[in-house]
Design an enzyme around this catalytic site. Structure first.
Site, PDB file in Angstrom:
ATOM      1  N   LEU A 156       0.816  -1.229   0.000  1.00 41.78           N
ATOM      2  CA  LEU A 156       0.000   0.000   0.000  1.00 41.78           C
ATOM      3  C   LEU A 156       0.846   1.274   0.000  1.00 41.78           C
ATOM      4  O   LEU A 156       0.355   2.355   0.318  1.00 41.78           O
ATOM      5  CB  LEU A 156      -0.990   0.014   1.187  1.00 41.78           C
ATOM      6  CG  LEU A 156      -1.961  -1.173   1.250  1.00 41.78           C
ATOM      7  CD1 LEU A 156      -2.832  -1.088   2.512  1.00 41.78           C
ATOM      8  CD2 LEU A 156      -2.862  -1.196   0.016  1.00 41.78           C
TER       9      LEU A 156
ATOM     10  N   ASP B 103       5.347  -6.101   3.011  1.00 43.41           N
ATOM     11  CA  ASP B 103       6.470  -5.424   2.389  1.00 43.41           C
ATOM     12  C   ASP B 103       7.444  -6.529   1.946  1.00 43.41           C
ATOM     13  O   ASP B 103       7.996  -7.246   2.788  1.00 43.41           O
ATOM     14  CB  ASP B 103       7.121  -4.485   3.426  1.00 43.41           C
ATOM     15  CG  ASP B 103       8.344  -3.783   2.879  1.00 43.41           C
ATOM     16  OD1 ASP B 103       8.832  -4.177   1.799  1.00 43.41           O
ATOM     17  OD2 ASP B 103       8.811  -2.844   3.550  1.00 43.41           O
TER      18      ASP B 103
ATOM     19  N   SER C 178      10.498  -3.032 -18.193  1.00 43.56           N
ATOM     20  CA  SER C 178      10.105  -1.782 -18.858  1.00 43.56           C
ATOM     21  C   SER C 178      11.007  -1.545 -20.061  1.00 43.56           C
ATOM     22  O   SER C 178      12.179  -1.931 -20.065  1.00 43.56           O
ATOM     23  CB  SER C 178      10.270  -0.645 -17.848  1.00 43.56           C
ATOM     24  OG  SER C 178      10.337   0.588 -18.512  1.00 43.56           O
TER      25      SER C 178
ATOM     26  N   TYR D   7      15.844   4.013 -11.223  1.00 43.94           N
ATOM     27  CA  TYR D   7      14.659   3.180 -11.475  1.00 43.94           C
ATOM     28  C   TYR D   7      14.930   2.235 -12.656  1.00 43.94           C
ATOM     29  O   TYR D   7      14.729   1.024 -12.564  1.00 43.94           O
ATOM     30  CB  TYR D   7      13.430   4.058 -11.779  1.00 43.94           C
ATOM     31  CG  TYR D   7      12.352   3.316 -12.516  1.00 43.94           C
ATOM     32  CD1 TYR D   7      11.570   2.371 -11.870  1.00 43.94           C
ATOM     33  CD2 TYR D   7      12.138   3.526 -13.887  1.00 43.94           C
ATOM     34  CE1 TYR D   7      10.605   1.648 -12.563  1.00 43.94           C
ATOM     35  CE2 TYR D   7      11.182   2.816 -14.581  1.00 43.94           C
ATOM     36  CZ  TYR D   7      10.413   1.879 -13.924  1.00 43.94           C
ATOM     37  OH  TYR D   7       9.477   1.154 -14.618  1.00 43.94           O
TER      38      TYR D   7
ATOM     39  N   LYS E  38      15.404  -2.038 -12.801  1.00 49.39           N
ATOM     40  CA  LYS E  38      14.691  -2.995 -13.664  1.00 49.39           C
ATOM     41  C   LYS E  38      15.702  -3.872 -14.418  1.00 49.39           C
ATOM     42  O   LYS E  38      15.511  -5.070 -14.591  1.00 49.39           O
ATOM     43  CB  LYS E  38      13.795  -2.254 -14.666  1.00 49.39           C
ATOM     44  CG  LYS E  38      12.538  -1.688 -14.055  1.00 49.39           C
ATOM     45  CD  LYS E  38      11.548  -2.785 -13.691  1.00 49.39           C
ATOM     46  CE  LYS E  38      10.368  -2.277 -12.888  1.00 49.39           C
ATOM     47  NZ  LYS E  38       9.512  -3.317 -12.338  1.00 49.39           N
TER      48      LYS E  38
ATOM     49  N   ARG F  80      12.729  17.587 -20.639  1.00 49.45           N
ATOM     50  CA  ARG F  80      12.897  16.959 -19.326  1.00 49.45           C
ATOM     51  C   ARG F  80      14.172  16.113 -19.357  1.00 49.45           C
ATOM     52  O   ARG F  80      14.363  15.314 -20.281  1.00 49.45           O
ATOM     53  CB  ARG F  80      11.686  16.069 -19.019  1.00 49.45           C
ATOM     54  CG  ARG F  80      11.793  15.324 -17.710  1.00 49.45           C
ATOM     55  CD  ARG F  80      10.484  14.631 -17.340  1.00 49.45           C
ATOM     56  NE  ARG F  80      10.183  13.479 -18.162  1.00 49.45           N
ATOM     57  CZ  ARG F  80       9.120  12.694 -17.982  1.00 49.45           C
ATOM     58  NH1 ARG F  80       8.248  12.962 -17.024  1.00 49.45           N
ATOM     59  NH2 ARG F  80       8.912  11.656 -18.776  1.00 49.45           N
TER      60      ARG F  80
ATOM     61  N   GLY G  18      16.729  13.322 -19.083  1.00 45.46           N
ATOM     62  CA  GLY G  18      16.608  11.863 -19.058  1.00 45.46           C
ATOM     63  C   GLY G  18      15.591  11.303 -20.045  1.00 45.46           C
ATOM     64  O   GLY G  18      15.492  10.086 -20.200  1.00 45.46           O
TER      65      GLY G  18
HETATM   66  C1  UD1 Z   1       8.411   7.014 -17.918  1.00 45.43           C
HETATM   67  C2  UD1 Z   1       9.742   6.589 -17.428  1.00 45.43           C
HETATM   68  C3  UD1 Z   1       9.923   5.124 -17.722  1.00 45.43           C
HETATM   69  C4  UD1 Z   1       8.824   4.338 -17.058  1.00 45.43           C
HETATM   70  C5  UD1 Z   1       7.474   4.852 -17.531  1.00 45.43           C
HETATM   71  C6  UD1 Z   1       6.384   4.193 -16.720  1.00 45.43           C
HETATM   72  C7  UD1 Z   1      11.093   8.625 -17.662  1.00 45.43           C
HETATM   73  C8  UD1 Z   1      12.281   9.249 -18.318  1.00 45.43           C
HETATM   74  N1  UD1 Z   1      10.794   7.378 -18.036  1.00 45.43           N
HETATM   75  O1  UD1 Z   1       8.395   6.832 -19.316  1.00 45.43           O
HETATM   76  O2  UD1 Z   1      11.166   4.694 -17.242  1.00 45.43           O
HETATM   77  O3  UD1 Z   1       8.945   2.977 -17.354  1.00 45.43           O
HETATM   78  O4  UD1 Z   1       7.391   6.260 -17.314  1.00 45.43           O
HETATM   79  O5  UD1 Z   1       5.144   4.587 -17.186  1.00 45.43           O
HETATM   80  O6  UD1 Z   1      10.471   9.235 -16.834  1.00 45.43           O
HETATM   81  N2  UD1 Z   1       5.571  14.528 -20.961  1.00 45.43           N
HETATM   82  C9  UD1 Z   1       5.293  15.888 -21.105  1.00 45.43           C
HETATM   83  N3  UD1 Z   1       4.733  16.542 -20.054  1.00 45.43           N
HETATM   84  C10 UD1 Z   1       4.437  15.924 -18.871  1.00 45.43           C
HETATM   85  C11 UD1 Z   1       4.705  14.527 -18.738  1.00 45.43           C
HETATM   86  C12 UD1 Z   1       5.291  13.872 -19.801  1.00 45.43           C
HETATM   87  O7  UD1 Z   1       5.544  16.472 -22.138  1.00 45.43           O
HETATM   88  O8  UD1 Z   1       3.946  16.590 -17.946  1.00 45.43           O
HETATM   89  C13 UD1 Z   1       6.161  13.795 -22.106  1.00 45.43           C
HETATM   90  C14 UD1 Z   1       7.515  13.200 -21.799  1.00 45.43           C
HETATM   91  O9  UD1 Z   1       8.534  14.124 -22.093  1.00 45.43           O
HETATM   92  C15 UD1 Z   1       7.526  12.004 -22.735  1.00 45.43           C
HETATM   93  C16 UD1 Z   1       6.054  11.589 -22.842  1.00 45.43           C
HETATM   94  O10 UD1 Z   1       5.312  12.713 -22.386  1.00 45.43           O
HETATM   95  O11 UD1 Z   1       7.949  12.373 -23.992  1.00 45.43           O
HETATM   96  C17 UD1 Z   1       5.719  10.402 -21.981  1.00 45.43           C
HETATM   97  O12 UD1 Z   1       6.170  10.655 -20.678  1.00 45.43           O
HETATM   98  P1  UD1 Z   1       5.840   9.677 -19.451  1.00 45.43           P
HETATM   99  O13 UD1 Z   1       4.393   9.403 -19.405  1.00 45.43           O
HETATM  100  O14 UD1 Z   1       6.494  10.240 -18.241  1.00 45.43           O
HETATM  101  O15 UD1 Z   1       6.519   8.318 -19.879  1.00 45.43           O
HETATM  102  P2  UD1 Z   1       8.055   7.995 -20.264  1.00 45.43           P
HETATM  103  O16 UD1 Z   1       8.933   9.139 -19.993  1.00 45.43           O
HETATM  104  O17 UD1 Z   1       8.064   7.451 -21.635  1.00 45.43           O
END
Ligand code: UD1
Length: 340
Positions: A33, A58, A125, A150, A154, A296, A298
């Site tokens: 939880l 846990d 992932s 993270y 994995k 962002r 990474g």
């Molecule tokens: C993220 C994680 C990934 C994880 C996955 C789980 C990172 C770098 N990677 O993937 O390791 O397995 O989530 O679901 O965080 N975006 C925006 N504005 C926002 C949020 C996101 O523009 O407020 C964009 C991001 O730049 C990205 C896309 O939306 O291009 C998807 O983002 P997100 O949903 O966070 O997924 P990942 O980054 O692909």
């Protein structure tokens, strides 16, 4: 058949638990939880009319894990339980290694004591690929140095499983490398429940649309993609849940006591952030408040799956559309806020 579902009240775990119950499996849900809500258990019951056994454990607690395996006999294990915040992992890397890798190691210690080869599904992932050199990404691509603890956790879990396999111990394993799960159950009774400010795109979109967040920031529009925004492979959570049933059936029916497979789970189609926003607006008839911001740290530019391996070997592919996923995500957000 009794299946252990760790993290069974989490986002992917709860949807999979529903399908397992509907398919007639008995399940034991284990969850600490830490990033889920006990009410999810009631909602699983509302959908399925079945109440699964629940243990608040846990999995870092070795004694508790041993007791779990003494109290129940499992025919299969689906191991979802893990911390998943990329941001948090950068600030607290130890938490990610001790929880994500430590929990798996505790489970493996118990698996080693079992007489029969256990059927084991592990949640990995696409983050393990880092920024792949080519698209689409297939399972033979090299695993790159992860951008975050993270992602690294994995990757380490995958290595731990490979070592167990290589050691000659009988266990049947399928590791699933998920691309980007989105959406919610059609009942809108379960869905993604981010704690605090969402890091992921779709919950941020729905919370902005409902007015909980003022404005969505699109992280960068100067990438080398068609519209300058990052491209991902968004998969409907119901498809993702279903693939676990397919994999479990494969494991159970296989005579190979050391079956060891890794599959990508995605749609095979890339969608940019702006495309996704516009589809969300169109299907739900909403105008979303968004602005373009900085990149962002990474983020990979593009990631979408080559899905041919799972299609050829398990005859599985996604059924739900992106539109459908974005409708269900919005219905879920509406349902969450209906009393407010
Ligand atoms: C993220 C994680 C990934 C994880 C996955 C789980 C990172 C770098 N990677 O993937 O390791 O397995 O989530 O679901 O965080 N975006 C925006 N504005 C926002 C949020 C996101 O523009 O407020 C964009 C991001 O730049 C990205 C896309 O939306 O291009 C998807 O983002 P997100 O949903 O966070 O997924 P990942 O980054 O692909």
């Amino acid at each position: 058949m009794q299946i252990l579902v760790t993290g069974g009240l989490g986002y992917i775990g709860s949807h999979t638990s529903v399908l397992l119950l509907e398919k007639g499996y008995d399940i034991v849900v284990v969850d600490d939880l830490s990033n889920s809500n006990i009410e999810v258990l009631d909602n699983i019951f509302k959908i399925t009319s079945k109440k699964p056994a629940f243990e608040k454990i846990d999995l870092k607690d070795k004694k508790a894990v041993s007791k779990l395996f003494q109290d129940y006999t499992f025919d299969g294990i689906i191991h979802f339980a893990a911390h998943k915040s990329v941001n948090e992992s950068v600030n607290y890397p130890e938490k990610y290694f001790s929880n994500n890798v430590g929990s798996l190691e505790n489970i493996i210690d118990e698996i080693k004591l079992l007489e029969n080869p256990i059927n084991f599904i592990f949640s990995s992932s696409c983050t393990v690929y880092g920024q792949a050199d080519l698209m689409p990404i297939d399972e033979s691509f090299p695993l790159k140095e992860a951008e975050s603890p993270y992602g690294q956790s994995k990757r380490q879990c995958e290595e731990v499983l490979k070592s167990l396999h290589d050691s000659g111990h009988s266990f049947k394993n399928i590791t699933l490398r998920y691309f980007n799960p989105i959406g919610a159950h059609p009942s809108a009774l379960i869905g993604e429940l981010p704690l605090g400010i969402p890091e992921n795109l779709v919950p941020y979109i729905t919370q902005t649309a409902i007015g909980k967040r003022e404005c969505l920031t699109v992280f960068g529009n100067d990438y080398e993609t068609a519209d300058g925004t990052c491209v991902r492979d968004y998969i409907h959570i119901m498809d993702l849940a279903e693939v676990h049933i397919t994999c479990l059936e494969k494991l159970i029916s296989s005579n190979d006591d050391s079956l060891f497979k890794v599959y990508n789970v995605g749609t095979g189609k890339g969608t940019s952030v702006l495309e996704l926003i516009h589809i969300f607006e169109n299907v739900n008839d909403i105008k979303l408040n968004y602005k373009i911001g900085e990149r962002r740290k990474g983020d990979v530019v593009t990631a979408y799956a080559d899905t041919s391996k799972i299609k050829e070997e398990l005859n599985w592919s996604t059924k739900n559309s992106l539109k459908n996923a974005l409708k269900s995500a919005w219905n879920w957000e509406l349902n969450l806020n209906k009393d407010e």
